[in-house]
Design a protein around this motif. Structure first.
Motif, PDB file in Angstrom:
ATOM      1  N   LEU A 424       0.984  -1.283   0.016  1.00  0.00           N
ATOM      2  CA  LEU A 424       0.083  -0.011   0.061  1.00  0.00           C
ATOM      3  C   LEU A 424       0.870   1.261   0.008  1.00  0.00           C
ATOM      4  CD1 LEU A 424      -2.913  -1.041   2.792  1.00  0.00           C
ATOM      5  CD2 LEU A 424      -2.897  -0.869   0.180  1.00  0.00           C
ATOM      6  N   GLU A 425       0.390   2.090  -0.660  1.00  0.00           N
ATOM      7  CA  GLU A 425       1.155   3.509  -0.874  1.00  0.00           C
ATOM      8  C   GLU A 425       0.483   4.668  -0.750  1.00  0.00           C
ATOM      9  OE1 GLU A 425       1.839   4.253  -5.827  1.00  0.00           O
ATOM     10  OE2 GLU A 425       3.242   2.872  -4.531  1.00  0.00           O
ATOM     11  N   HIS A 426       1.051   5.800  -0.380  1.00  0.00           N
ATOM     12  CA  HIS A 426       0.449   7.120  -0.281  1.00  0.00           C
ATOM     13  C   HIS A 426       1.394   8.086  -0.531  1.00  0.00           C
ATOM     14  CE1 HIS A 426      -2.223  10.335   1.034  1.00  0.00           C
ATOM     15  NE2 HIS A 426      -3.146   9.338   1.620  1.00  0.00           N
ATOM     16  N   ARG A 427       1.142   8.911  -1.778  1.00  0.00           N
ATOM     17  CA  ARG A 427       1.933   9.780  -2.244  1.00  0.00           C
ATOM     18  C   ARG A 427       1.992  11.175  -1.839  1.00  0.00           C
ATOM     19  NH1 ARG A 427       3.750   8.285  -7.374  1.00  0.00           N
ATOM     20  NH2 ARG A 427       2.974   6.454  -8.125  1.00  0.00           N
ATOM     21  N   ALA A 428       0.811  11.471  -0.970  1.00  0.00           N
ATOM     22  CA  ALA A 428       0.805  12.999  -0.628  1.00  0.00           C
ATOM     23  C   ALA A 428       1.160  13.095   0.831  1.00  0.00           C
ATOM     24  CB  ALA A 428      -0.574  13.505  -0.792  1.00  0.00           C
ATOM     25  N   ARG A 429       1.039  12.332   1.671  1.00  0.00           N
ATOM     26  CA  ARG A 429       0.896  12.496   3.175  1.00  0.00           C
ATOM     27  C   ARG A 429       1.895  11.534   3.879  1.00  0.00           C
ATOM     28  NH1 ARG A 429      -2.645  10.618   7.353  1.00  0.00           N
ATOM     29  NH2 ARG A 429      -4.019   9.753   5.908  1.00  0.00           N
ATOM     30  N   PRO A 430       3.111  11.744   4.206  1.00  0.00           N
ATOM     31  CA  PRO A 430       4.033  10.985   5.260  1.00  0.00           C
ATOM     32  C   PRO A 430       3.061  10.593   6.378  1.00  0.00           C
ATOM     33  CG  PRO A 430       5.075  13.028   4.739  1.00  0.00           C
ATOM     34  CD  PRO A 430       3.597  13.200   4.398  1.00  0.00           C
ATOM     35  N   GLY A 431       3.535   9.417   7.005  1.00  0.00           N
ATOM     36  CA  GLY A 431       3.071   8.815   8.159  1.00  0.00           C
ATOM     37  C   GLY A 431       1.407   8.421   8.015  1.00  0.00           C
ATOM     38  N   ALA A 432       0.991   8.062   6.789  1.00  0.00           N
ATOM     39  CA  ALA A 432      -0.416   7.842   6.371  1.00  0.00           C
ATOM     40  C   ALA A 432      -0.596   6.530   7.153  1.00  0.00           C
ATOM     41  CB  ALA A 432      -0.582   7.676   5.102  1.00  0.00           C
ATOM     42  N   PHE A 433       0.157   5.641   7.328  1.00  0.00           N
ATOM     43  CA  PHE A 433      -0.197   4.371   7.872  1.00  0.00           C
ATOM     44  C   PHE A 433       0.067   4.180   9.382  1.00  0.00           C
ATOM     45  CE2 PHE A 433       0.380   3.585   3.500  1.00  0.00           C
ATOM     46  CZ  PHE A 433      -0.505   3.362   3.018  1.00  0.00           C
ATOM     47  N   GLY A 434      -0.689   4.483  10.345  1.00  0.00           N
ATOM     48  CA  GLY A 434      -0.084   4.409  11.663  1.00  0.00           C
ATOM     49  C   GLY A 434      -0.606   2.884  12.349  1.00  0.00           C
ATOM     50  N   GLU A 435      -0.355   2.873  13.602  1.00  0.00           N
ATOM     51  CA  GLU A 435      -0.346   1.919  14.337  1.00  0.00           C
ATOM     52  C   GLU A 435      -1.473   1.558  14.550  1.00  0.00           C
ATOM     53  OE1 GLU A 435       1.858  -0.152  15.757  1.00  0.00           O
ATOM     54  OE2 GLU A 435       3.505   1.001  14.911  1.00  0.00           O
ATOM     55  N   GLY A 436      -2.918   2.227  14.384  1.00  0.00           N
ATOM     56  CA  GLY A 436      -3.998   2.061  14.391  1.00  0.00           C
ATOM     57  C   GLY A 436      -4.666   1.125  13.366  1.00  0.00           C
ATOM     58  N   HIS A 437      -3.913   1.028  12.079  1.00  0.00           N
ATOM     59  CA  HIS A 437      -4.302   0.330  10.861  1.00  0.00           C
ATOM     60  C   HIS A 437      -4.115  -1.150  11.300  1.00  0.00           C
ATOM     61  CE1 HIS A 437      -4.059   4.279   9.345  1.00  0.00           C
ATOM     62  NE2 HIS A 437      -5.202   3.911   8.560  1.00  0.00           N
ATOM     63  N   ARG A 438      -3.064  -1.661  12.310  1.00  0.00           N
ATOM     64  CA  ARG A 438      -2.580  -2.775  12.350  1.00  0.00           C
ATOM     65  C   ARG A 438      -3.568  -3.940  12.790  1.00  0.00           C
ATOM     66  NH1 ARG A 438       3.008  -3.912  13.106  1.00  0.00           N
ATOM     67  NH2 ARG A 438       4.325  -1.975  13.215  1.00  0.00           N
ATOM     68  N   GLY A 439      -4.693  -3.829  13.564  1.00  0.00           N
ATOM     69  CA  GLY A 439      -5.781  -4.703  13.898  1.00  0.00           C
ATOM     70  C   GLY A 439      -6.440  -5.145  12.571  1.00  0.00           C
ATOM     71  N   VAL A 440      -6.969  -3.797  12.025  1.00  0.00           N
ATOM     72  CA  VAL A 440      -7.864  -4.352  10.849  1.00  0.00           C
ATOM     73  C   VAL A 440      -6.997  -5.175   9.612  1.00  0.00           C
ATOM     74  CG1 VAL A 440      -9.047  -3.330   8.957  1.00  0.00           C
ATOM     75  CG2 VAL A 440      -9.414  -2.612  11.300  1.00  0.00           C
ATOM     76  N   LEU A 441      -5.576  -4.541   9.591  1.00  0.00           N
ATOM     77  CA  LEU A 441      -4.844  -5.303   8.580  1.00  0.00           C
ATOM     78  C   LEU A 441      -4.472  -6.343   8.846  1.00  0.00           C
ATOM     79  CD1 LEU A 441      -2.925  -4.827   6.007  1.00  0.00           C
ATOM     80  CD2 LEU A 441      -1.066  -4.209   7.770  1.00  0.00           C
ATOM     81  N   ARG A 442      -4.290  -6.946  10.254  1.00  0.00           N
ATOM     82  CA  ARG A 442      -3.945  -8.253  10.403  1.00  0.00           C
ATOM     83  C   ARG A 442      -5.175  -9.096  10.249  1.00  0.00           C
ATOM     84  NH1 ARG A 442      -2.899 -10.215  16.634  1.00  0.00           N
ATOM     85  NH2 ARG A 442      -4.923  -9.228  16.697  1.00  0.00           N
ATOM     86  N   LEU A 443      -6.487  -8.674  10.604  1.00  0.00           N
ATOM     87  CA  LEU A 443      -7.514  -9.281   9.987  1.00  0.00           C
ATOM     88  C   LEU A 443      -7.695  -9.830   8.397  1.00  0.00           C
ATOM     89  CD1 LEU A 443     -10.397  -8.054  12.419  1.00  0.00           C
ATOM     90  CD2 LEU A 443      -9.520 -10.108  12.478  1.00  0.00           C
ATOM     91  N   LEU A 444      -7.376  -8.722   7.810  1.00  0.00           N
ATOM     92  CA  LEU A 444      -7.574  -9.048   6.356  1.00  0.00           C
ATOM     93  C   LEU A 444      -6.526  -9.792   5.811  1.00  0.00           C
ATOM     94  CD1 LEU A 444      -8.507  -5.097   5.249  1.00  0.00           C
ATOM     95  CD2 LEU A 444      -9.815  -7.077   5.069  1.00  0.00           C
ATOM     96  N   LEU A 445      -5.409  -9.695   6.308  1.00  0.00           N
ATOM     97  CA  LEU A 445      -4.058 -10.260   5.853  1.00  0.00           C
ATOM     98  C   LEU A 445      -4.359 -11.686   6.025  1.00  0.00           C
ATOM     99  CD1 LEU A 445      -0.955  -8.366   6.735  1.00  0.00           C
ATOM    100  CD2 LEU A 445      -1.993  -8.525   4.461  1.00  0.00           C
ATOM    101  N   ALA A 446      -4.820 -12.343   7.398  1.00  0.00           N
ATOM    102  CA  ALA A 446      -4.940 -13.605   7.862  1.00  0.00           C
ATOM    103  C   ALA A 446      -6.306 -14.237   6.706  1.00  0.00           C
ATOM    104  CB  ALA A 446      -5.596 -13.660   9.263  1.00  0.00           C
ATOM    105  N   GLN A 447      -7.508 -13.328   6.642  1.00  0.00           N
ATOM    106  CA  GLN A 447      -8.323 -13.753   5.698  1.00  0.00           C
ATOM    107  C   GLN A 447      -7.834 -14.164   4.136  1.00  0.00           C
ATOM    108  OE1 GLN A 447     -11.034 -15.031   6.507  1.00  0.00           O
ATOM    109  NE2 GLN A 447     -12.165 -15.315   4.416  1.00  0.00           N
TER     110      GLN A 447
END
Length: 845
Positions: A424-447
């Motif tokens: 995943l990439e974001h061109r405009a905003r540094p730090g766009a992916f924070g720690e708060g995304h980890r829970g949802v990301l983990r669920l999505l990746l496992a599935q």
């Protein structure tokens, strides 16, 4: 008792919608009284009403005007019902009390004792009432809860989980009749079993499905139970925010249900996790968040996709929607490394696109972050870059000059096996992916890992199925698969059976439906034995369509198990099916008939000289008596005496001719009558034809026939043919022995007796000779067609082969005991009642 069909839409037994209905109990009382009591007496109807009202009092939500109640009301137990109350109403009281205790969190030993009290026969008593599936759900949930208690013995834990699986199978049958009402129960119990197995994602899918279906049908109690189960799972997985949201959903469902006591019990159980607010405020907060249900829906959609192309595009869409970013790429593992298979820009019309052909990482240039991808693949850890321009790890990567600021490379793993990488990439905003995304990301990746692996297996299965169908369609045999109800779900060449013209005429039907009565009975017996024993069975059947020529088939039946899991606590019990292969044997059966007739004629040739001698003697006597009568026509006494002798000798000739004709007659084998015979009489009649031959060869025939032998059902002519073959073989074995040898015993013993095997009565006819015996090296071949140790002028090698086949057709056997120099003992064993036809339930087969 009313036996309403499960196909009828019933309200659940806890159909309590508003506080005033709960307090009055009117809705439930009508339901209990109509479902559990048929033509009830006024007293019993009043008890049903009291049962419902007490239940409502225990669960109801007090109005704001009423003061809080002090002591919690108790459920009306079966012991409080009047003497003589019907069994159905007593069981209804137990089921309703179990459910109430479950909702209030009272899941201890006292509740379990009520569960066990009716476990053995609840289905018999409750039949097809809605109370039966409710009991299956409650008892399954409580069994899993007890299995998870600390200190539960391993054997007891295994028993409880097996019990839960049995209850889920029962619920699945109800769901087949009314999915809307009962599928939420199946999904809820399946989710708890998945939790017990440690399969969190599977449990999540099941709980979410149960919640969605229950909410759609307005079954608020099940919606609340499923939401609470989801909350417990999320809390155990460290997803506190998800757990809190699910608990609020559970509370809202129980409020809508009107069960205030249940709401209070829920708040007490989870007060350490949730600072309870009004449902409306919490709903607003959830709506303002990312939306748990939207994430759950995306996860469920991933699990439902089967084709690999669909799965990779759904992974990209779900990642952009619920994790964030402006662009997403997906790489999959292939031999030699990872390849880019799909990419998507946020807001692009039509969604993502497949990369064709897939692009290897080393050939991608600056199109993707090669260094970060390799780092994620090698470490198996998430690579999170807040600002690509400032991260020295990637200065040498051509991708660093692409304009991307924030980047995320997540490995997709399943059981530590690499499946792919999500970028995943974001061109405009540094730090766009924070720690708060980890829970949802983990669920999505496992599935995603499970979905991608399943899609690969599905693609391989499709290819395998295509090869299998090509192979099966090319076979000359008829191949069919029967489901667990004995109905045809696949068949390759139905027209070859001669009784249908297309697969549509056979699919969904039982094979027995296209058979006549004799074949139907034999088929049910064979199928039942195969499924009961778990072993292959075969049977020869004749199929006929009206007046057409009958066709013979050899049906081979093998049980197969579909969906068997290695985990003994799997929520899905293996499904028993049957593979049937039918080979046409009409030509072989016709040849067998010819061979039997040929062998019978061969036996007649052996008998010819003996029969001629037997007939010649009485004929000569008849001629002599006739001459004497002619000489004394006026001597009345003499004429009458000699006329009587002529009649006697004529009867001797008639008996010999009748026995010979009965033995020699040619009949269509499948139309040869089955008769009840007296065994001793048939043996005497058969050997009357060969006694003269044996006497000429100075061989004694001795009969030992047990008294009071039961009558035997058989095809008489065929049994006679076997006996004649055995005695003829015994004669051939001893006819060349020197008559004056000191140890020569020129005798054939025929013994008939009865015995029992597996509680079934049998007749055994043994033919014993004192010949040279049978050498061990040829003993295994003596029943083969055309095998013989005699000269060409004394046999064709068909006798024992034909006899063995006749014994098998009668459900019996022909076997031999012999040692060189010790003679031979052939035993013909036949069941008294003929071939056994099973008592298989016609509703199942």
């Amino acid at each position: 008792m009313s036996m309403d069909s499960p196909l009828v839409e019933h309200d659940p037994p806890v159909c309590l919608r508003f506080p005033e209905q709960l307090r009055g109990g009117e809705g439930l009382s009508a339901l209990v009284s109509t479902a559990a009591v048929s033509n009830a007496s006024p007293g019993e109807a009043a008890q049903a009403l009291a049962l419902a009202r007490r239940y409502a009092d225990c669960l109801s939500y007090p109005s704001e005007e009423e003061p809080p109640r002090g002591e919690q009301p108790r459920f009306l137990s079966r012991d409080e019902l009047a003497p003589g109350t019907s069994e159905a109403l007593r069981y209804a009281a137990d089921v309703i009390e179990i459910g109430g205790r479950l909702f209030l969190g009272q899941r201890g030993a006292e509740t379990w004792a009520i569960v066990e009290r009716i476990a053995e026969d609840y289905e018999r008593v409750l039949g097809e009432l809605w109370l039966a599936p409710r009991y299956a759900l409650y008892s399954g949930l409580l069994a899993i809860a007890r299995a998870g208690e600390e200190g539960c013995p391993r054997s007891e834990r295994r028993r409880l989980k097996t019990l839960a699986r049995v209850r889920m199978a029962s619920l699945s049958r109800w769901a087949q009749g009314c999915r809307a009402r009962y599928q939420p129960m199946v999904d809820l119990l399946a989710g708890e079993l998945a939790v017990a197995r440690g399969e969190a994602l599977e449990a999540l899918r099941c709980f979410e499905s149960a919640r969605s279906l229950a909410a759609a049908q307005g079954i608020h109690d099940l919606d609340g139970l499923a939401s609470e189960s989801l909350a417990r799972l999320a809390a155990n997985e460290g997803l506190e925010r998800v757990a809190v949201s699910a608990l609020e959903d559970a509370r809202a469902s129980f409020v809508r249900w009107g069960a205030g006591s249940v709401v209070s019990a829920l708040e007490r159980r989870h007060g350490d996790l949730v600072q309870w607010r009004t449902p409306l405020a919490r709903v607003a907060e959830v709506a303002a968040s990312k939306g748990l249900r939207a994430v759950s829906t995306a996860i469920r959609e991933l699990g439902e996709a089967l084709r690999l192309e669909d799965v990779v595009l759904k992974v990209l869409s779900a990642a952009l929607e619920h994790v964030g970013g402006e662009r997403a790429m997906l790489l999959l593992e292939r031999e030699g490394g990872a390849v880019l298979v799909a990419e998507q820009d946020r807001g692009a019309p039509g969604g993502g696109s497949l990369v064709s052909p897939p692009l290897p990482v080393e050939a991608a240039g600056g199109r993707l972050p090669r260094a970060a991808v390799e780092l994620a693949r090698g470490s198996g850890e998430l690579v999170l870059v807040d600002d690509l321009r400032a991260d020295g790890r990637f200065f040498g990567d051509r991708y660093a000059s692409s304009g991307t600021r924030a980047m995320l490379c997540a490995p997709i793993l399943k059981h530590e096996q690499r499946i792919g990488v999500l970028v995943l990439e974001h061109r405009a905003r540094p730090g766009a992916f924070g720690e708060g995304h980890r829970g949802v990301l983990r669920l999505l990746l496992a599935q995603a890992a499970g979905a991608l692996e399943s899609a690969r297996l599905y693609a391989a299965l499709e290819a395998s199925e295509d090869r299998w169908r090509s192979l099966v369609d090319g076979l000359p045999d008829v191949v069919a698969v029967l489901n667990e109800r004995g109905r045809v779900e696949f068949v390759n060449h139905p027209a070859r059976l001669g009784v249908v013209t297309s697969a549509q005429e056979l699919l969904g039907r039982r094979l027995s439906e296209v058979m006549d009565d004799p074949s139907r009975s034999a088929w049910r017996s064979t199928l039942g034995e195969a499924l009961a024993a778990g072993e292959a069975r075969e049977v020869e059947l004749c199929l006929r369509d009206g007046d057409q020529t009958p066709c013979w088939f050899m049906f081979r039946v093998s049980p197969i198990h579909v969906g068997a899991a290695e985990d003994p606590f799997s929520s899905g019990a293996p499904t028993a099916k049957a593979l049937v292969i039918a080979t046409e044997i009409s030509a072989r059966k016709g040849l067998e008939v010819q061979l039997r007739q040929q062998q019978r004629l061969e036996s007649i040739g052996t008998l010819a000289s003996g029969v001629a001698h037997e007939i010649n003697n009485p004929v000569q006597g008849i001629m002599n008596y006739a001459e004497l009568i002619a000489e004394r026509p006026d001597d009345v006494d003499t004429v009458l005496e000699f006329a009587g002798e002529i009649g006697h000798e004529s009867e001797r000739v008639a008996i010999i001719v009748r026995n010979l004709m009965a033995f020699a007659r040619s009949e269509v084998e499948d139309e040869m009558p089955v008769e009840d015979i007296e065994v001793g009489g048939v043996i005497e009649a058969t050997f009357s034809l060969i006694r003269a031959v044996l006497r000429r060869d100075r061989i004694e025939l001795r009969l030992e026939i047990a008294q009071d032998l039961p009558r035997l059902r058989c095809k008489v002519q065929q049994v006679q043919q076997v006996l004649m073959n055995l005695v003829t073989n015994a004669r051939d074995a001893i006819v060349d022995l020197p008559a004056d040898a000191p140890d020569a015993v020129r005798e054939i013993l025929v013994r008939a007796e009865s015995f029992e095997d597996d509680e079934r009565p049998w007749i055994r006819v043994s033919v014993v000779d004192h010949g040279p015996g049978i050498a061990e090296e040829i003993r295994g071949r003596i029943f083969d067609p055309f095998f013989t140790t005699k000269g060409r002028d004394r046999g064709t090698g068909l006798g024992l082969s034909v006899s063995h086949g006749i014994a098998a057709d009668h459900g019996g056997s022909l076997w031999v005991e012999s040692s060189p120099g010790q003679g031979a003992r052939f035993h013909l064993d036949l069941p008294i009642d003929g071939p056994q036809l099973g008592d298989v339930d016609t509703a199942e087969m």
